[in-house]
Scaffold this motif. Sequence first.
Motif: not given
Lengths: 343, 343, 343, 343
Positions: A132-139, A328-332
């Motif tokens: 919820e704060i780091n989604r893009e970084a986690v990706k 891993f680019g899957l549906a969350e």
Amino acid sequence: MIRVGIVGGTGYTGVELLRLLAKHPECDLVTITSRSEAGRPVADMFPSLREHVDLVFVEPDPATLKGCDLVFFATPNGIAMRQVPELLDAGVKVIDLAADFRITDQSVWEHWYGMDHACPERLPEAVYGLPEINREAVKQARLVANPGCYPTAVALGFLPLVEQGLIDLDYLVADTKSGVSGAGRKASVPALMGETGESFKAYAIPGHRHQPEIRQTLARAAERDVGLTFVPHLVPMIRGIEATLYARLKSTDRDLQALFENRYRDEPFVDVMPAGSHPETRSVRGINHCRVAVHRPLDGDVVVVTSVIDNLVKGAAGQAVQNMNLMFGLAENTALDQVALSP
Amino acid sequence: MIRVGIVGGTGYTGVELLRLLAKHPECDLVTITSRSEAGRPVADMFPSLREHVDLVFVEPDPATLKGCDLVFFATPNGIAMRQVPELLDAGVKVIDLAADFRITDQSVWEHWYGMDHACPERLPEAVYGLPEINREAVKQARLVANPGCYPTAVALGFLPLVEQGLIDLDYLVADTKSGVSGAGRKASVPALMGETGESFKAYAIPGHRHQPEIRQTLARAAERDVGLTFVPHLVPMIRGIEATLYARLKSTDRDLQALFENRYRDEPFVDVMPAGSHPETRSVRGINHCRVAVHRPLDGDVVVVTSVIDNLVKGAAGQAVQNMNLMFGLAENTALDQVALSP
Amino acid sequence: MIRVGIVGGTGYTGVELLRLLAKHPECDLVTITSRSEAGRPVADMFPSLREHVDLVFVEPDPATLKGCDLVFFATPNGIAMRQVPELLDAGVKVIDLAADFRITDQSVWEHWYGMDHACPERLPEAVYGLPEINREAVKQARLVANPGCYPTAVALGFLPLVEQGLIDLDYLVADTKSGVSGAGRKASVPALMGETGESFKAYAIPGHRHQPEIRQTLARAAERDVGLTFVPHLVPMIRGIEATLYARLKSTDRDLQALFENRYRDEPFVDVMPAGSHPETRSVRGINHCRVAVHRPLDGDVVVVTSVIDNLVKGAAGQAVQNMNLMFGLAENTALDQVALSP
Amino acid sequence: MIRVGIVGGTGYTGVELLRLLAKHPECDLVTITSRSEAGRPVADMFPSLREHVDLVFVEPDPATLKGCDLVFFATPNGIAMRQVPELLDAGVKVIDLAADFRITDQSVWEHWYGMDHACPERLPEAVYGLPEINREAVKQARLVANPGCYPTAVALGFLPLVEQGLIDLDYLVADTKSGVSGAGRKASVPALMGETGESFKAYAIPGHRHQPEIRQTLARAAERDVGLTFVPHLVPMIRGIEATLYARLKSTDRDLQALFENRYRDEPFVDVMPAGSHPETRSVRGINHCRVAVHRPLDGDVVVVTSVIDNLVKGAAGQAVQNMNLMFGLAENTALDQVALSP
């Protein structure tokens, strides 16, 4: 298929991770290690996994782990930090469900965890896995520090207020309550049912390790330090965390319900309840959701947020799977779309 | 022997009062009334009282009640106020375990309880039966308003700080948790074990009737109004209340442990735990004690008090017996000297 | 005053014994031993005993124990048998709350307890401390073997039927259920609340140590051997045992309710409930009573008895105090006249 | 897609059915009726269903129900029998989760349920929906009587022994234990947590409606009448049934473990545990499995079977979905392949 390894799977976090991964369509569970239980079938220890998991606990084997795409550490604090560098160097992604990489400041970490950090040079690389704060970084992450259970519930409750600068940041109060599974699956007298059943208490009032973790998250959102009083309590139930959060509003003219709804509109796992609601922990039993409600008691200048999660799901294994899905680019919500078990 | 009557004895407060009075050496239990259960032996309804209580529930009979020295009302709110004047006029002393006489300000009472007060002229006479602040007045009282359960736990935790003016009175937080017996023994879906077991939630965040009662007590102690945020929670256990109290200290150089120990040194039912303690509700299960501990988390400027009582004893029937003992010149702990049932 | 020592007081049986003895008017608690906790105040470990017990755990000291009139052993199995002879020789009376002296047949004991008996020559002297069958012998006893918890509940339920020879003794079934305090206060994974909460199971179906103890009691009453199937279960609660007993009646023309009422008419701690009753464990919480009810389902030829006790009171510490009272000529219910804590 | 209606969805069986159907890939939930809650969104009453069920409770409307392919009745006993004929005549299939069609013998049903049967002419058509004995009949059925919770657990435990004629059928004992959700979601004093928590008791020993249902099933399997003593108990937990079954073996030379494994080898929802096991109710929490273990205590001539189910799943809603799957030619485990929630 993602080749997945689990290090240390004999605790409650481990069995919960297995429950979720057993139904994950993109996950190939390759190995699960346990020094103490090596040779024992996992489903012998956890009969709930019969017919779903046919693995046997094995001694940790670096070669096998290096052959994985992703390794989860469901170990006590201080284990992952000794093995993670080698895995990262071998191109393996890592999600640590313990605390080794949650605190960016090495000295703060060492103060609270009472040991030297084994790989401080890796701390900057670790991404705090609160999507919820780091989604893009986690990706993009190779190393994710999965948040603590209390920090997840508290951060999600305070974030909209902190981000918008609506409250007095010098004096935040987080009164939190957890079921007993949060204490883990270790033999101990204080966690016996004879000790914890039919009773309620606060603990760790002088100071708890999750306090600096929460402060770090809120300070980043506020872009300044915050004052936080954090008190955990033990509830005579197995699963669930509830956090009741208190802060003084700088102004009472903001529509807080709309604020929360807007903040979390696109979040798949945060459910802002209708105005006037009081979410129960059972409403998230077994699922990855956080449900929150925001109130202004007696229409005064104090805001009260109540936030509930399942400590073993959004507070541990479920959030780890959510992070895996992102990495891993899957549906969350892959493997995370169950309905809560209620009653 | 004190001739005692009980009006409305079919709830949890009633059976607890019977448990205590059955062993009271100076108490002669004359009558117990219940419209719904008239004619039924008390011990048939409550087998725990077999061999101890041989009364039969009867229809309320004014003559019988007027022949008592003391009448306890263990009725829903709004009943006692209609019968108390007649009893007082007949020279009978009264302890009301409900809320009818707890709030001195009639308009405040009527606002929170949603009805007209039937005998506002008696409100000035009623003594708020918290012996720790009103012992001498209770001794002289003809009409005692027995405090609410949450108000007892919260007041005893805040009092030393408020009386000494050590905290910011504009912003007090009381985060309280109660076992389900606090909701009474009425048929209702929300109190089913299927609804309340294995779950935890806050309730009544917008406002709860105990908030004005607590504010009244603290304001008297402070000799000024106070700002109080009060949030109750429901714990999946039967007995026990824990209150975690938060306030900002005006100064950090006061020895808070000594403050509490001095304040309660002579109190028979308030136990200040050693520094660093975390009292559990089970440590007061079945007894009339309040155990409190005071902390300054991380040595900061916030004081945190944790206070535990048994909601049915110090929070209801036990405190009523304590008040009775005071009103009749008995040793204050008569029939109240049990050891808590733990585990 | 009886000078009393307790060996091994850190378990649930020990703290319960302290709860009862603290209020015993004829008991002077001289010493309580614990190797692991020596030096620690008892009330520090068990806050429920604050203000009631001011002893400190000490290392076992033979001289001190020999100065007692009575020593209780609240130790694991196999400890008492090594110390009892010396105490008896010194004129000290002993009540063993463990199993060392419960089985008269040495070989049976050694088979079930997996060790050699250290003082088989003392077995004939030991009196099985179930007052309902051995009251006079207990009064004269120097060494009392306090019965097990399940055996107490089962024996009291079956005795009237067995003594009168009304049932098929070749095939008795005892389906028993216990709260988790029966497993003791030792650190162990299976007794964690995370393992035992919100779940129910049978255990030890192949065989349990209480089976031969029950058979011995029933065989004595029947004056012949009996066939007994005994299955214990674990209930997600702390205190309480319920036993549901099944047997085939030789004849259906006997008034079983009258039989039970007559058998236990003079027993201070056995309460035969009215016909049609279903006693609950909570009706004996904290007290030394056994409540029983007898049924003939569908008016057939099977008798069903349900029997409830508090496993820590009538099943352990309370029965030990009852035996002490008998051994020292006191009123049998001294310190045992509380009202059950219900709810 | 199967067009599905639910009549009476406000109880625990109803919400559990919704939990399962919400994830059923072949099910289109068309309507859910409730007279008392008409107009209220289902997810408002059951927050666990937020985001999964967007239906609103409606008044029962015959036309809408007749437009369904299948209607589930999750109503109190005596409702379905008044509406089923009309639905069947309209070509709608019906699964009744209540007891209206479970007993083939009209007079037995009327005796135990205390009312006249409204459509006795339909009883011959009703198929008792225990797939482990009636799979082929269920596939062809238009009207399925979904079994009771206790009968499911008991029948699955006894069947292998009864079918093979290995035990004395004149004297079977079923000692059964249920979590409180089995009592439903109606306001009542006996089901309050204050009444059922931390306590255990037998109930309905004189006779319980599930006794004739179980006898009917076992008699069919045995092809003769059987003698059954059935005693239910209430466990202080929410979900789960455990049945401990006792019978005398005609001979001790049969391998009972192999017998059970062979009997249930192809059953998707019956799990015969390894020899020596003691299944826990939590091992089936939330899933449609029955786990059984078979023992011969002390190698004697008594067989003891322990059988666990989730009373709301295999004991109610899950078995109903299993029956639906069979009736519509779907894979039997569609929407029923979850992992149990443990701890």
